[in-house]
Design an enzyme around this catalytic site. Structure first.
Site, mmCIF file in Angstrom:
data_model
loop_
_atom_site.group_PDB
_atom_site.id
_atom_site.type_symbol
_atom_site.label_atom_id
_atom_site.label_comp_id
_atom_site.label_asym_id
_atom_site.label_seq_id
_atom_site.Cartn_x
_atom_site.Cartn_y
_atom_site.Cartn_z
ATOM 1 N N ASP A 34 51.327 51.125 31.577
ATOM 2 C CA ASP A 34 51.598 51.924 30.405
ATOM 3 C C ASP A 34 50.307 52.680 30.077
ATOM 4 O O ASP A 34 49.236 52.278 30.515
ATOM 5 C CB ASP A 34 52.001 51.002 29.232
ATOM 6 C CG ASP A 34 52.632 51.796 28.088
ATOM 7 O OD1 ASP A 34 53.188 51.169 27.182
ATOM 8 O OD2 ASP A 34 52.537 53.036 28.117
ATOM 9 N N GLY A 82 48.736 53.346 27.147
ATOM 10 C CA GLY A 82 47.823 52.857 26.114
ATOM 11 C C GLY A 82 48.116 53.347 24.710
ATOM 12 O O GLY A 82 47.710 52.699 23.741
ATOM 13 N N GLY A 83 48.815 54.457 24.574
ATOM 14 C CA GLY A 83 49.049 54.991 23.229
ATOM 15 C C GLY A 83 49.806 54.012 22.349
ATOM 16 O O GLY A 83 49.433 53.755 21.215
ATOM 17 N N PHE A 84 50.828 53.408 22.915
ATOM 18 C CA PHE A 84 51.636 52.449 22.150
ATOM 19 C C PHE A 84 50.786 51.274 21.691
ATOM 20 O O PHE A 84 50.861 50.826 20.553
ATOM 21 C CB PHE A 84 52.787 51.940 23.017
ATOM 22 C CG PHE A 84 53.712 50.983 22.320
ATOM 23 C CD1 PHE A 84 53.562 49.613 22.506
ATOM 24 C CD2 PHE A 84 54.705 51.436 21.470
ATOM 25 C CE1 PHE A 84 54.405 48.719 21.861
ATOM 26 C CE2 PHE A 84 55.554 50.545 20.822
ATOM 27 C CZ PHE A 84 55.403 49.190 21.021
ATOM 28 N N ASP A 117 51.348 59.441 25.483
ATOM 29 C CA ASP A 117 52.323 59.976 24.523
ATOM 30 C C ASP A 117 52.088 59.372 23.150
ATOM 31 O O ASP A 117 51.284 58.443 22.991
ATOM 32 C CB ASP A 117 53.743 59.624 24.980
ATOM 33 C CG ASP A 117 54.006 58.115 24.916
ATOM 34 O OD1 ASP A 117 53.061 57.346 25.151
ATOM 35 O OD2 ASP A 117 55.135 57.724 24.620
ATOM 36 N N GLN A 140 60.313 61.570 23.983
ATOM 37 C CA GLN A 140 60.366 61.116 22.602
ATOM 38 C C GLN A 140 61.443 61.906 21.847
ATOM 39 O O GLN A 140 62.279 62.536 22.478
ATOM 40 C CB GLN A 140 58.981 61.272 21.939
ATOM 41 C CG GLN A 140 57.876 60.411 22.564
ATOM 42 C CD GLN A 140 58.050 58.926 22.302
ATOM 43 O OE1 GLN A 140 58.803 58.510 21.419
ATOM 44 N NE2 GLN A 140 57.348 58.108 23.082
ATOM 45 N N GLY A 196 59.870 55.491 22.496
ATOM 46 C CA GLY A 196 60.317 55.445 21.110
ATOM 47 C C GLY A 196 61.515 54.552 20.885
ATOM 48 O O GLY A 196 62.219 54.656 19.893
ATOM 49 N N ASP A 254 61.210 46.993 31.236
ATOM 50 C CA ASP A 254 60.151 45.989 31.070
ATOM 51 C C ASP A 254 60.364 45.355 29.701
ATOM 52 O O ASP A 254 60.767 46.055 28.749
ATOM 53 C CB ASP A 254 58.760 46.631 31.135
ATOM 54 C CG ASP A 254 58.317 47.149 29.778
ATOM 55 O OD1 ASP A 254 58.681 48.305 29.456
ATOM 56 O OD2 ASP A 254 57.653 46.393 29.025
ATOM 57 N N HIS A 262 61.678 30.032 34.549
ATOM 58 C CA HIS A 262 63.135 30.076 34.383
ATOM 59 C C HIS A 262 63.578 31.418 33.778
ATOM 60 O O HIS A 262 64.514 32.058 34.266
ATOM 61 C CB HIS A 262 63.607 28.930 33.475
ATOM 62 C CG HIS A 262 65.037 29.086 33.058
ATOM 63 N ND1 HIS A 262 66.099 28.792 33.890
ATOM 64 C CD2 HIS A 262 65.579 29.575 31.913
ATOM 65 C CE1 HIS A 262 67.235 29.073 33.272
ATOM 66 N NE2 HIS A 262 66.957 29.558 32.071
HETATM 67 C C1 LIG Z 1 58.292 46.494 22.942
HETATM 68 N N1 LIG Z 1 58.815 47.790 22.658
HETATM 69 C C2 LIG Z 1 58.245 48.910 23.153
HETATM 70 N N2 LIG Z 1 57.223 48.928 24.040
HETATM 71 C C3 LIG Z 1 56.925 50.263 24.230
HETATM 72 C C4 LIG Z 1 55.941 50.909 24.971
HETATM 73 C C5 LIG Z 1 55.850 52.307 24.930
HETATM 74 N N3 LIG Z 1 54.867 52.949 25.647
HETATM 75 C C6 LIG Z 1 54.754 54.278 25.571
HETATM 76 N N4 LIG Z 1 55.607 55.041 24.805
HETATM 77 C C7 LIG Z 1 56.601 54.497 24.087
HETATM 78 O O1 LIG Z 1 57.333 55.215 23.398
HETATM 79 C C8 LIG Z 1 56.757 53.057 24.128
HETATM 80 C C9 LIG Z 1 57.761 52.416 23.379
HETATM 81 C C10 LIG Z 1 57.837 51.017 23.430
HETATM 82 N N5 LIG Z 1 58.650 50.135 22.798
#
Ligand SMILES: CNc1nc2cc3nc[nH]c(=O)c3cc2[nH]1
Length: 375
Positions: A90, A92-94, A144, A193, A220, A270, A338
């Site tokens: 991922d 990193g923004g989230f 993002d 988004q 999102g 994920d 499990h």
């Molecule tokens: C656990 N829920 C969740 N993990 C995310 C990770 C994300 N990464 C980048 N951009 C996202 O919009 C985004 C949304 C997410 N929702």
């Protein structure tokens, strides 16, 4: 490169194959989350025995600790964590918005104090691309802004437009620094988004696809929105994404949600639930989650489940309840193994059902049987 191998006549479910530098991924696929360069309490050989084809790493966490200097010196994340199959990171923004302190969002990126020792840091599109290039993940997510939920249309629009401007900057960075494609080239997925607004989701999907990435995520989601919004957003967005490229729903979901999203055209998932809930003693079953700390399991000597991983066979519910109640590490490990087996075999059963033309029956059975209340 993504090959579409079969489609389901009863839904938008697809059977596909995604080729990455470290191997081929059969879709629909579930990706165990390995936030800090490990799927918590699980050995890489156990992940292979679970048939985990790809795992997730988190740019923010790995950049904060141990840092890209160390992982770069190790020769990248695969060597550092002794995992030779695909990794998706991922961007990193989230995580900045869910973990860091004193965050300031600017056009150029996010300024924040990291959650470990408060060191002031900056993360923007180009930085996120550089970090993921050093990590050497097979699939790198664009930088993002995950639009918070709920929000007004005008706020969702400006957030989505920022994500598009950041995507453009990622596109320029990739064209300048990673122009080669195919073979060992890192893949980049755009993230759509637009919150819960159809016009914004469709505009973002169109403009993201026009920039040309190797796959697309729906962002999102899993941020508190109602399940019906989640499903509608997938219905609005997937038809605008290329048939011959992978679609990834970030952060999702429960077993029925995953099956319902596969039915709407999503290929990749994920979710931290299988490993996170294991830590509080919750095991997944076809009939819903089962919290083994419950007293009713104190003398329940039946196996954890009839359908479990070989490494979890031979252990009763009563024994695992004892391990969890005494914070014994083996309890965490057994339930994690499990639960990962449950999620990974759910995806492999979905792949088989699509191949055999019985996805509708598979979908109906999973959704009908799974009760969201812990047993
Ligand atoms: C656990 N829920 C969740 N993990 C995310 C990770 C994300 N990464 C980048 N951009 C996202 O919009 C985004 C949304 C997410 N929702």
């Amino acid at each position: 490169m993504f090959e579409l191998l079969a489609t389901d006549p009863s839904s938008s479910a697809r059977r596909g194959r995604l080729t990455t530098p470290h191997g081929v991924i059969e879709t629909p696929i579930f990706m165990p989350v390995g936030t800090q360069a490990t799927v918590k309490a699980v050995h890489p050989q156990e992940l292979r025995s679970l048939d985990a084809q790809i795992i997730l790493g988190n740019t923010y966490h790995l950049w904060v600790r141990p840092g890209t200097e160390i992982i770069g010196a190790a020769g990248g994340l695969h060597k550092f964590m002794n995992w030779d199959r695909p990794i998706l990171t991922d961007s990193g923004g989230f995580q900045v918005f869910s973990l860091a302190k004193l965050r300031k969002l600017k056009e150029e990126g996010c300024y924040f104090n990291n959650h470990v020792d408060g060191t002031p840091m900056f993360l923007g599109p180009e930085t996120a691309m550089e970090i993921q290039a050093t990590l050497g993940s097979d699939i790198a997510m664009l930088f993002d802004e995950c639009t918070p939920w709920p929000c007004k249309h005008e706020d969702a629009r400006s957030s989505m437009e920022l994500t598009l401007r950041w995507a453009r900057r990622c596109r320029d960075w990739i064209d300048k620094h990673q122009p080669q494609t195919g073979g060992g080239a890192q893949l980049h997925f755009g993230i759509v988004q637009g919150s819960t607004f159809e016009d914004l989701r469709q505009r973002c999907a169109r403009e993201m696809v026009a920039m040309g990435f190797s796959g697309y995520a729906i962002g999102g989601l899993s941020v508190g929105e109602p399940e019906e919004d989640m499903m509608r957003i997938a219905e609005w967005t997937c038809p605008l994404l290329p048939q011959n490229q992978a679609r990834y729903a970030m952060g999702l979901g429960t077993p029925p949600q995953i099956v319902e999203l596969i039915a709407r055209g999503i290929d990749m998932f994920d979710c931290v639930l299988p490993t996170r809930l294991a830590r509080n003693g919750t095991a997944y079953t076809h009939d819903g989650p089962m919290n083994l700390r419950n007293n009713k399991f104190a003398k329940d000597f039946r196996p954890l489940s009839e359908d479990t991983h070989p490494l979890c066979q031979g252990f009763s519910r009563a024994y695992i309840r004892h391990l969890i109640n005494t914070q014994e590490v083996l309890g965490l490990r057994l339930i994690s193994l499990h639960n990962l087996h449950f999620y990974l075999s759910l995806a492999s059963r979905a792949r088989l059902a699509i191949e055999q033309g019985c996805f509708a029956e598979f979908r109906a059975e999973v959704v009908a049987r799974y009760q969201n209340r812990p047993e």
